[in-house]
Design an enzyme around this catalytic site. Structure first.
Site, PDB file in Angstrom:
ATOM      1  N   GLY A   1      32.187  49.685  31.243  1.00  0.00           N
ATOM      2  CA  GLY A   1      32.003  48.885  30.219  1.00  0.00           C
ATOM      3  C   GLY A   1      33.338  48.581  29.332  1.00  0.00           C
ATOM      4  O   GLY A   1      33.202  48.623  28.395  1.00  0.00           O
TER       5      GLY A   1
ATOM      6  N   CYS B   1      32.413  38.762  32.362  1.00  0.00           N
ATOM      7  CA  CYS B   1      32.259  39.287  30.679  1.00  0.00           C
ATOM      8  C   CYS B   1      30.948  38.597  30.182  1.00  0.00           C
ATOM      9  O   CYS B   1      30.817  37.286  30.494  1.00  0.00           O
ATOM     10  CB  CYS B   1      33.173  39.287  29.783  1.00  0.00           C
ATOM     11  SG  CYS B   1      34.546  40.113  30.637  1.00  0.00           S
TER      12      CYS B   1
ATOM     13  N   GLY C   1      36.548  46.177  48.771  1.00  0.00           N
ATOM     14  CA  GLY C   1      36.460  47.062  50.033  1.00  0.00           C
ATOM     15  C   GLY C   1      37.676  47.251  50.942  1.00  0.00           C
ATOM     16  O   GLY C   1      37.523  47.633  52.042  1.00  0.00           O
TER      17      GLY C   1
END
Length: 304
Positions: free
Chosen positions: A73, A131, A245
């Protein structure tokens, strides 16, 4: 003779193509006991907002097969504290520092860019367009080409620093977004941000994360990220920082061959604090083993 590893993202000069993914490397200091920061091409520090943020309710992290879900967050100290507390450290580094910025409105992004402009120790901005746009019902800035372009244009007008836009994979056509931000002055692109996901505790029969949804990162997302870089490379002319990754040099080389000028190591830092340096050394060894004297020869080579 060692190969040339130097690359450029707009006016940002990097001694090598290895950087860090925002939110996985703190402000650099946290990893300094394990990594010589000045050996890296750049570091991208934790996402920064205008005001300090406490972030989402816990739990915020959960391991998944070949990855993790996070729902932090955007917990951070806020831009004023960043400048006061961390700028002296950034200024001492020879490696460039890229600050990731996030906002609730287009005006937030422009304000952040203006406040960070011209400060010694900050080399570029990475614009997080994943966002939610509070003025448009919470839809992510990066899910719409027009809105993504508006954010990028506002940041571009507010700063002289190189502007790198971080693309969300949670869209129908990532190339449309890439082309829209390139058209209004983005110097580079980061691809990709996390994939939206969730996990459910089957014993409790409830979502695991406190915020229910989170961002998936780690090896599980690499094929999606490589595909995105491949497509974006064909669609735009500006450089790409590939991420998603990357655990070792072979992973990083896939991104470079797909079209990435630089690569960012993220989740691997949690598993192995020295992952960035191992990726860097592995890339250098690959070039020497294949008799190549310049990393730039490899960028997009899989397209040829």
């Amino acid at each position: 003779m060692k190969p040339n590893l130097a690359v450029k993202i707009g006016q940002l000069k990097m001694l090598n193509p290895v950087t860090t993914a925002s939110g996985t490397f703190g402000y650099g200091q946290e990893y300094s006991p394990y990594v010589d920061i000045d050996r890296l091409g750049a570091i991208v520090v934790k996402g920064t907002t205008l005001e300090p943020r406490e972030g989402n309710p816990t739990p915020r992290l959960v391991e998944t097969p070949a990855g993790i879900l996070n729902s932090i967050g955007l917990q951070n100290v806020g831009v004023d504290h960043l400048i006061q507390a961390y700028l002296p450290y950034f200024a001492k580094l020879t490696t460039p520092v890229i600050v990731n910025i996030s906002g609730n409105t287009i005006e937030d992004y422009a304000d952040l860019a203006a406040r960070l402009d011209g400060l010694g120790g900050i080399a570029a901005l990475e614009v997080n367009i994943s966002c939610p746009n509070v003025k448009k019902g919470g839809m992510a800035f990066g899910s719409d080409a027009k809105t993504a372009a508006e954010v990028t244009k506002a940041v571009r007008q507010a700063t002289t620093l190189p502007v790198i836009v971080k693309l969300s994979p949670n869209v129908t056509d990532i190339t449309e977004i890439a082309k829209s931000v390139e058209a209004v002055g983005a110097d580079g692109l980061s691809a990709i941000n996390t994939l939206l996901g969730m996990a459910i505790d089957v014993q409790r029969r409830k979502p695991v994360l406190g915020n229910i949804l989170g961002g998936l990162s780690g090896p599980a997302v690499k094929p999606v990220a490589v595909r995105a870089v491949w497509q974006v490379y064909k669609a735009v002319a500006i450089p790409i920082i590939g991420m998603g990754g990357i655990m070792n040099a072979a992973d990083a080389l896939e991104f470079i061959l797909a079209g990435a000028t630089a690569v960012a190591v993220g989740t691997a830092n949690f598993v192995n604090p020295r992952a960035t340096l191992e990726v860097l050394e592995g890339i250098e060894n690959y070039l020497m083993e294949h008799g190549m004297n310049d990393i730039n020869q490899l960028i997009g080579a899989a397209h040829r």
